[in-house]
Scaffold this active site. Structure first.
Site, mmCIF file in Angstrom:
data_model
loop_
_atom_site.group_PDB
_atom_site.id
_atom_site.type_symbol
_atom_site.label_atom_id
_atom_site.label_comp_id
_atom_site.label_asym_id
_atom_site.label_seq_id
_atom_site.Cartn_x
_atom_site.Cartn_y
_atom_site.Cartn_z
ATOM 1 N N GLU A 109 -5.457 11.922 -35.665
ATOM 2 C CA GLU A 109 -5.491 10.546 -35.702
ATOM 3 C C GLU A 109 -3.903 9.942 -35.374
ATOM 4 O O GLU A 109 -2.960 10.545 -36.008
ATOM 5 C CB GLU A 109 -6.037 10.201 -36.930
ATOM 6 C CG GLU A 109 -7.586 10.215 -36.965
ATOM 7 C CD GLU A 109 -8.275 9.723 -38.388
ATOM 8 O OE1 GLU A 109 -9.303 9.416 -38.265
ATOM 9 O OE2 GLU A 109 -7.499 9.530 -39.439
ATOM 10 N N CYS B 237 2.604 5.968 -35.070
ATOM 11 C CA CYS B 237 2.527 7.072 -36.238
ATOM 12 C C CYS B 237 1.866 8.136 -35.668
ATOM 13 O O CYS B 237 0.817 7.722 -35.422
ATOM 14 C CB CYS B 237 2.002 6.409 -37.424
ATOM 15 S SG CYS B 237 1.814 7.405 -38.674
ATOM 16 N N CYS C 141 -3.692 19.580 -42.948
ATOM 17 C CA CYS C 141 -2.660 19.903 -43.697
ATOM 18 C C CYS C 141 -2.740 20.987 -44.797
ATOM 19 O O CYS C 141 -3.881 20.838 -45.606
ATOM 20 C CB CYS C 141 -1.941 18.606 -44.569
ATOM 21 S SG CYS C 141 -0.073 18.574 -44.912
ATOM 22 N N CYS D 270 -0.749 17.521 -51.474
ATOM 23 C CA CYS D 270 -0.433 16.623 -52.268
ATOM 24 C C CYS D 270 -1.798 15.658 -53.012
ATOM 25 O O CYS D 270 -2.299 15.376 -51.802
ATOM 26 C CB CYS D 270 0.562 15.667 -51.401
ATOM 27 S SG CYS D 270 2.015 16.248 -50.646
ATOM 28 N N CYS E 16 -3.233 12.169 -51.229
ATOM 29 C CA CYS E 16 -3.077 12.078 -49.779
ATOM 30 C C CYS E 16 -4.334 12.446 -49.194
ATOM 31 O O CYS E 16 -4.794 13.747 -49.566
ATOM 32 C CB CYS E 16 -2.060 12.816 -49.224
ATOM 33 S SG CYS E 16 -2.067 12.607 -47.351
ATOM 34 N N GLY F 61 -0.372 16.108 -41.398
ATOM 35 C CA GLY F 61 0.352 17.147 -41.484
ATOM 36 C C GLY F 61 1.720 17.030 -41.872
ATOM 37 O O GLY F 61 2.282 16.041 -42.123
ATOM 38 N N CYS G 70 -0.860 4.877 -44.291
ATOM 39 C CA CYS G 70 -0.227 6.118 -44.994
ATOM 40 C C CYS G 70 -1.297 6.896 -45.791
ATOM 41 O O CYS G 70 -1.740 6.408 -46.746
ATOM 42 C CB CYS G 70 0.872 5.866 -45.808
ATOM 43 S SG CYS G 70 2.443 5.439 -44.978
HETATM 44 N N1 SAH Z 1 3.953 15.338 -44.630
HETATM 45 C C1 SAH Z 1 4.565 14.258 -44.201
HETATM 46 C C2 SAH Z 1 4.062 13.257 -43.037
HETATM 47 C C3 SAH Z 1 2.768 12.834 -43.572
HETATM 48 S S1 SAH Z 1 2.403 11.644 -44.883
HETATM 49 C C4 SAH Z 1 5.183 13.735 -45.332
HETATM 50 O O1 SAH Z 1 4.554 14.071 -46.680
HETATM 51 O O2 SAH Z 1 6.239 12.981 -45.453
HETATM 52 C C5 SAH Z 1 3.371 10.189 -44.846
HETATM 53 C C6 SAH Z 1 3.762 9.239 -46.127
HETATM 54 O O3 SAH Z 1 2.521 8.844 -46.435
HETATM 55 C C7 SAH Z 1 4.221 10.224 -46.929
HETATM 56 O O4 SAH Z 1 5.371 9.445 -47.705
HETATM 57 C C8 SAH Z 1 3.125 10.448 -48.112
HETATM 58 O O5 SAH Z 1 3.832 10.649 -49.334
HETATM 59 C C9 SAH Z 1 2.388 9.064 -48.015
HETATM 60 N N2 SAH Z 1 1.046 8.858 -48.325
HETATM 61 C C10 SAH Z 1 0.243 9.969 -48.598
HETATM 62 N N3 SAH Z 1 -0.692 9.312 -49.201
HETATM 63 C C11 SAH Z 1 -0.577 8.121 -49.413
HETATM 64 C C12 SAH Z 1 -1.479 7.276 -49.789
HETATM 65 N N4 SAH Z 1 -2.807 7.304 -50.402
HETATM 66 N N5 SAH Z 1 -0.857 5.903 -50.038
HETATM 67 C C13 SAH Z 1 0.301 5.616 -49.558
HETATM 68 N N6 SAH Z 1 1.068 6.704 -48.999
HETATM 69 C C14 SAH Z 1 0.417 7.842 -49.154
#
Ligand code: SAH
Length: 350
Positions: A97, A110, A117, A121, A124, A168, A342
């Site tokens: 996406e 974006c 991935c 985390c 996410c 990713g 995000c």
């Molecule tokens: N792997 C990379 C890029 C993808 S995530 C990274 O971790 O930076 C992009 C951003 O969205 C990151 O800052 C991540 O921590 C944040 N993110 C992930 N899940 C989220 C959520 N449910 N709400 C808000 N931000 C989130």
């Protein structure tokens, strides 16, 4: 026929020199390579027949040897706030996406760097998908082209910024991500300024140092979310492999080499990091690393384990950071109604 076509090499995996060598090997003129290369990248040709300044005979030869594995936008969802989410189908039918985020002053793409991935985390949505594979440079590039076309079609405005914040971990697909940036910024590609590109990572120190050594010109964002090891390790298992000290060392190296500040992305969750102890730890950490902070809103994912902190907690963070002279922005999420914000990218529509 279809079987034969699948075995053909994707011409966009070849460099300009390699295409030149191909033309030499078939006894044709090497300058054709530049024309073909421009069609492939600058003009995003999806078919050899679009290459009208190349003779029919040469086009047939190219077709016999190569395929152009362009991605396809399979589905488009539009949010009430203008955000657009594309489900992008790759040549092997996997889906990633990407999101177009319009604001008054910018149109940001974006984009994703991997299918799924591997990083787990636990807040996410993408982490719930297992990592399937890395994207090739052209698959990353094509996502940008698709969004650039939509910016033109729906907003009549140019694409201004690109963030590697989709699905990713870009630093675990380092080679292809850098190659895609090279194409996006080169005059033979989209000719965009690297200053308008931001790579977002969980923070892998070894890779950050390597990137600093390569004298890159784009911006770096690190998903920090806590400046206390215990909390960060609980949210982001990567922190157990390389802790905040190691991360700070690599970011200092990045600053020393590139003269650029890192942007910390930081979500404040209720009962996890919404207290003064965490805010002060962040201010202290920012004092060690040339940085600014983006506080990002939490976008709930299905199971509701985590909750966005109260607005007072965000104000408390802002006050503590600003009192130390740290630049801090509080960012509101976009595209929540279509799961495009995000951390919400999880191919739900597919
Ligand atoms: N792997 C990379 C890029 C993808 S995530 C990274 O971790 O930076 C992009 C951003 O969205 C990151 O800052 C991540 O921590 C944040 N993110 C992930 N899940 C989220 C959520 N449910 N709400 C808000 N931000 C989130």
């Amino acid at each position: 026929m279809a079987e034969v076509a699948e075995q053909k090499r994707d011409i966009r995996q070849l460099s300009l020199d390699e295409i030149k060598n191909f033309f030499i090997s078939i006894g044709d003129k090497p300058f054709r390579a530049k024309q073909v290369y421009e069609w492939l990248w600058k003009k995003s040709a999806k078919d050899f027949d679009q290459m009208t300044n190349i003779s029919l005979k040469t086009r047939e030869l190219l077709k016999a040897h190569f395929a152009i594995n362009h991605v396809q936008v399979d589905d488009i969802q539009r949010s009430s706030d203008g955000t657009i989410k594309n489900a992008v189908k790759l040549h092997d039918s996997l889906i990633v996406e990407s999101v177009l985020i319009p604001t008054e002053s910018r149109i940001t793409a974006c984009i994703s760097s991997q299918v799924g991935c591997s990083l787990d985390c636990n807040f996410c949505a993408t982490a719930r998908l297992k990592r399937m594979r890395n994207l090739n440079a052209d698959e990353i590039y094509d996502q940008v082209v698709a969004i650039k076309e939509e910016a033109d079609l729906y907003f009549e405005r140019p694409l201004t910024n690109i963030v590697y914040m989709g699905m990713g971990e870009p630093l675990l697909n380092y080679k292809n991500v850098l190659k895609s940036i090279e194409k996006i910024t080169s005059p033979e590609g989209l000719g965009m300024s690297p200053k308008r590109i931001t790579l977002s990572t969980v923070g892998i120190p070894k890779m950050i140092k390597q990137m600093a050594d390569e004298d890159v010109k784009f911006n770096l964002a690190v998903s920090l979310h806590s400046a206390i090891d215990e909390t960060r390790s609980r949210m982001m298992p990567i922190n157990e492999k390389s802790d905040l000290n190691e991360l700070a060392d690599s970011l200092n190296y990045w600053h020393q080499k590139t003269n650029k500040k890192v942007t910390f992305e930081y979500v404040v969750w209720k009962d996890i990091n919404d207290d003064e102890r965490h805010a002060k730890a962040l201010a202290k950490y920012c004092g060690r690393v040339a940085s600014k902070v983006n506080i990002i809103e939490y976008n709930p994912i299905d199971d509701g384990e985590y909750q966005q902190a109260d607005p007072e907690a965000l104000d408390m963070y802002k006050d503590i950071l600003e009192a130390k002279g740290i630049i801090v922005n509080v960012r509101r999420s976009r595209g929540k109604d279509i799961d495009a914000a995000c951390g919400q990218l999880a191919n739900k529509s597919s």
